[in-house]
Design a protein around this motif. Structure first.
Motif, short mmCIF file in Angstrom:
data_model
loop_
_atom_site.label_atom_id
_atom_site.label_comp_id
_atom_site.label_asym_id
_atom_site.label_seq_id
_atom_site.Cartn_x
_atom_site.Cartn_y
_atom_site.Cartn_z
N PRO A 10 -88.24 -9.99 42.32
CA PRO A 10 -87.82 -10.97 43.33
C PRO A 10 -86.38 -11.42 43.04
O PRO A 10 -85.85 -11.19 41.96
CB PRO A 10 -88.80 -12.11 43.11
CG PRO A 10 -89.05 -12.07 41.62
CD PRO A 10 -88.99 -10.62 41.21
N VAL A 11 -85.79 -12.10 44.00
CA VAL A 11 -84.46 -12.68 43.80
C VAL A 11 -84.61 -13.94 42.96
O VAL A 11 -85.35 -14.86 43.34
CB VAL A 11 -83.78 -13.01 45.15
CG1 VAL A 11 -82.43 -13.68 44.91
CG2 VAL A 11 -83.60 -11.74 45.99
N LYS A 12 -83.93 -13.99 41.82
CA LYS A 12 -84.04 -15.15 40.93
C LYS A 12 -83.04 -16.25 41.28
O LYS A 12 -83.30 -17.43 41.07
CB LYS A 12 -83.84 -14.70 39.48
CG LYS A 12 -84.95 -13.75 39.01
CD LYS A 12 -84.68 -13.26 37.59
CE LYS A 12 -85.76 -12.28 37.14
NZ LYS A 12 -85.48 -11.72 35.79
N LEU A 58 -68.75 -16.15 52.52
CA LEU A 58 -68.67 -14.92 51.74
C LEU A 58 -69.98 -14.63 51.02
O LEU A 58 -70.40 -13.48 50.91
CB LEU A 58 -67.53 -15.01 50.72
CG LEU A 58 -66.11 -15.10 51.28
CD1 LEU A 58 -65.10 -15.25 50.15
CD2 LEU A 58 -65.77 -13.86 52.11
N LEU A 59 -70.63 -15.70 50.51
CA LEU A 59 -71.90 -15.53 49.81
C LEU A 59 -72.95 -14.89 50.71
O LEU A 59 -73.75 -14.05 50.27
CB LEU A 59 -72.39 -16.89 49.29
CG LEU A 59 -73.77 -16.90 48.61
CD1 LEU A 59 -73.75 -16.05 47.35
CD2 LEU A 59 -74.20 -18.33 48.31
N GLN A 60 -72.95 -15.26 51.98
CA GLN A 60 -73.94 -14.71 52.91
C GLN A 60 -73.42 -13.50 53.69
O GLN A 60 -74.07 -13.03 54.61
CB GLN A 60 -74.38 -15.80 53.89
CG GLN A 60 -75.14 -16.93 53.21
CD GLN A 60 -75.83 -17.84 54.20
OE1 GLN A 60 -75.22 -18.77 54.73
NE2 GLN A 60 -77.09 -17.57 54.46
N ASP A 73 -74.00 -6.49 43.18
CA ASP A 73 -72.96 -6.74 44.18
C ASP A 73 -73.62 -6.91 45.55
O ASP A 73 -74.40 -6.05 45.98
CB ASP A 73 -71.99 -5.55 44.22
CG ASP A 73 -70.72 -5.85 45.03
OD1 ASP A 73 -70.82 -6.55 46.05
OD2 ASP A 73 -69.65 -5.37 44.64
N ILE A 74 -73.33 -8.03 46.21
CA ILE A 74 -74.01 -8.31 47.48
C ILE A 74 -73.70 -7.26 48.55
O ILE A 74 -74.46 -7.10 49.50
CB ILE A 74 -73.67 -9.73 48.01
CG1 ILE A 74 -72.16 -9.86 48.30
CG2 ILE A 74 -74.15 -10.79 47.04
CD1 ILE A 74 -71.80 -11.15 49.00
N ARG A 75 -72.60 -6.51 48.39
CA ARG A 75 -72.28 -5.45 49.35
C ARG A 75 -73.23 -4.27 49.21
O ARG A 75 -73.28 -3.41 50.10
CB ARG A 75 -70.83 -4.99 49.16
CG ARG A 75 -69.81 -6.01 49.64
CD ARG A 75 -68.40 -5.65 49.24
NE ARG A 75 -68.19 -5.80 47.79
CZ ARG A 75 -67.00 -5.84 47.21
NH1 ARG A 75 -65.90 -5.77 47.94
NH2 ARG A 75 -66.89 -5.97 45.91
N GLN A 97 -82.30 -9.15 53.12
CA GLN A 97 -82.76 -9.77 51.87
C GLN A 97 -81.73 -10.78 51.37
O GLN A 97 -82.10 -11.87 50.90
CB GLN A 97 -82.99 -8.71 50.80
CG GLN A 97 -83.56 -9.32 49.51
CD GLN A 97 -83.76 -8.31 48.42
OE1 GLN A 97 -82.87 -7.50 48.15
NE2 GLN A 97 -84.90 -8.35 47.77
N LEU A 98 -80.46 -10.43 51.49
CA LEU A 98 -79.40 -11.33 51.04
C LEU A 98 -79.46 -12.65 51.79
O LEU A 98 -79.52 -13.73 51.19
CB LEU A 98 -78.04 -10.66 51.25
CG LEU A 98 -76.81 -11.58 51.09
CD1 LEU A 98 -76.71 -12.11 49.66
CD2 LEU A 98 -75.54 -10.84 51.49
N ARG A 99 -79.46 -12.57 53.11
CA ARG A 99 -79.44 -13.80 53.91
C ARG A 99 -80.79 -14.51 53.88
O ARG A 99 -80.86 -15.73 54.02
CB ARG A 99 -79.02 -13.46 55.34
CG ARG A 99 -77.56 -13.04 55.39
CD ARG A 99 -77.13 -12.48 56.72
NE ARG A 99 -75.72 -12.06 56.67
CZ ARG A 99 -75.12 -11.36 57.62
NH1 ARG A 99 -75.79 -11.00 58.71
NH2 ARG A 99 -73.86 -11.01 57.49
#
Length: 571
Positions: free
Chosen positions: A327-329, A377-379, A395-397, A403-405
């Motif tokens: 999962p995302v921590k 930038l974070l989102q 890296d968020i890219r 999943q990121l958002r």
């Protein structure tokens, strides 16, 4: 973009049915003058009254058949065109939703509304009523000329010349109207933008007593829109009378020429009667050419505008094989991040910080320092132009955008509530997993439950557009409840307590302390960030100061000056 031909081909069998019954209906139209010919030559002139009953019966059958087939034709065209327009609107809206924030920075809401509604409606007209009539006019004209030449080629030459002349005028008119309709479509978008902005910001307009100015601005756009429509009307009026003149003179000239031929015994009276019927049958296609050309020019212009939207590509995309974090921590790392938009000065430069899971980062700075840009930038609303941003060291890219958002719950600086119930606004985006109990708890934590419980329908109360009727603090607390209900590993609050009183803000902060999420809190108030694990003070897009509240107070720099301005004393 899916071409118009794609949609038509998708419903090819329905169109084939509609065109087939159209052809049958037109054929019945062509048979009717031949029956009239027999009625005149055999019954009226020849005295064969025994044929009268059969001919009248045939006319009745033809009338009923024409009505039936025309109904099937129009119903089929209408149903298919409605489906196509709905699908086109859906696909266009989906494409607009896929575009990145940079597109919306330079495109007005009113323009997009015009494309999704007005331009699709014009294409709808083009593929339904206008398109149907264009096919019918073409086939009808060919068949009429065929029967005319079959009766008497000499008498058919004049209608042929008239049709060629009418077609030439229609083509000239379409060329003139094409450019006008593009300008009308563009002006319609500008008019929508002005109206949308003024209606959305009506309270601001009234508070600054700008009604007269805004009315003037709207009227200037409306005047230009009127002028363009007048220009369209002038083009139409310039050419349409010629079409009307041709259609009115044709039956008269046919009658005169045909009457001369009857007197000379070249044709029968019945043939002349049939020919006059055919000449009347060819009149309405000539009259329709102007109107149909008008409609097609409008549809083509709208299609060009929609193509421009489809030509836009999202600037934020996923790599071929994104990485999924399960999962995302919630660890966040900014590594020497810089950012600037197209043809603009640098908004952020050399931003570096790390927030471990569960930690809180406070961000302060003057207006325009770049605070909100960090969140954007974070989102990945935008991509950093330098450096890299990581979540859990990825890296968020390289992550899935969804999943990121989905990992970030954000309370935006610009509060936005949909015209829906309270419960739907709170569980926005996670309605399948956020139940009423979770909504109630989030509302209590956001200190908004007392207000909601006093409403007539409580959590089922419908909030007006953009939360109209609610105070700034009430709207802000509902959006905070929305973020809390999601229980995401990362929580972002972008100046989200600015409309709250100090007591309510303190209670919400106590709730935030207990949350396991990694938190980024952007604020102008010292009270919003003073308990953060690290406070970053931005100045002109760079980190000017960083540290805990106590450390920054000791530095006696920008943070210290802000504290003095807000509290007037050191504690």
């Amino acid at each position: 973009m899916k071409k118009l031909s794609f949609y038509i081909w998708k419903y090819k069998f329905a169109y084939l049915l509609a065109i087939t019954v159209m052809i049958i209906a037109v054929v019945f139209d062509m048979i009717s003058p031949l029956i009239n010919r027999r009625l005149i030559d055999n019954v009226i002139v020849g005295g064969k009254t025994n044929e009268l009953g059969g001919l009248l019966l045939m006319m009745l059958v033809i009338g009923i058949s024409r009505a039936t087939f025309n109904y099937i034709k129009e119903f089929t065209f209408d149903v298919v065109s409605v489906k196509i327009s709905a699908e086109m609107r859906k696909n266009l809206f989906n494409h607009i939703q896929s575009l990145s924030a940079s597109f919306f920075d330079r495109t007005g809401t009113g323009e997009l509304m015009a494309r999704v509604k007005d331009d699709i409606d014009r294409i709808w007209d083009g593929i339904s009523y206008v398109g149907m009539l264009m096919i019918e006019v073409s086939f009808h004209t060919v068949l009429v000329l065929f029967f005319m030449y079959r009766l008497n080629w000499k008498l058919a030459i004049l209608p042929t010349v008239c049709m060629i002349l009418a077609a030439t005028i229609a083509i000239l008119m379409e060329k003139k109207l094409g450019g006008v309709y593009e300008a009308i479509s563009e002006q319609n978008a500008e008019l929508n933008t002005v109206a949308e902005e003024n209606l959305a910001g009506v309270r601001v307009v009234k508070s600054f007593a700008r009604e007269k100015y805004e009315i003037g601005k709207f009227l200037s756009k409306n005047k230009r829109y009127k002028e363009l429509n007048m220009k369209q009307s002038k083009v139409f009026i310039k050419y349409y009378p010629y079409l009307s003149l041709i259609s009115r003179l044709l039956p008269v000239i046919v009658l005169l020429q045909g009457g001369y031929m009857v007197i000379n015994g070249e044709i029968t009276l019945g043939t002349l009667g049939a020919f006059v019927d055919y000449s009347m049958n060819i009149v309405w296609p000539m009259e329709m050419l102007g109107w149909l050309t008008n409609g097609l020019a409008s549809a083509f212009a709208s299609n060009k505008k929609i193509k421009k939207i489809y030509a836009e590509e999202p600037t934020i995309t996923e790599i071929a094989e994104p990485i999924s974090i399960e999962p995302v921590k919630g660890k966040i790392t900014f590594e020497n991040v810089s950012f600037h938009k197209e043809d603009q000065f640098e908004i952020l430069k050399g931003i570096s910080f790390t927030a471990l899971p569960g930690q809180t980062i406070g961000i302060m700075g003057a207006t325009g320092a770049g605070k909100s840009s960090i969140i954007h930038l974070l989102q990945r609303y935008y991509d950093a132009t330098g450096g890299a941003i990581y979540i859990d060291d990825v890296d968020i890219r390289n992550m899935y955008l969804k999943q990121l958002r989905g990992a970030v719950a954000q309370v935006m600086q610009d509060v936005f509530l949909f015209s829906d119930t309270v419960i739907e606004n709170v569980r926005l985006g996670k309605r399948d997993i956020v139940d009423l109990n979770a909504v109630r708890k989030a509302s209590r934590d956001a200190q908004v439950d007392n207000f909601i419980e006093k409403m007539d329908d409580k959590y089922e109360t419908v909030i007006g557009e953009r939360g109209v009727g609610l105070s700034g603090g009430q709207k802000q607390r509902i959006t905070i409840a929305r973020a809390l209900a999601r229980k995401n590993p990362i929580l972002v609050l972008d100046d989200s307590t600015s409309a709250l009183d100090m007591e309510t803000e303190l209670m919400i902060q106590e709730t935030l302390k207990k949350m396991p999420s990694t938190k980024i809190i952007i604020g102008h108030r010292i009270s919003a960030v003073r308990h953060a694990h690290e406070i970053i003070f931005l100045d002109k897009g760079q980190i000017a100061e960083r540290g805990t509240h106590a450390e920054l107070m000791e530095q006696r720099g920008l943070y210290y000056q802000t504290f003095q301005a807000q509290y007037g004393e050191i504690v």
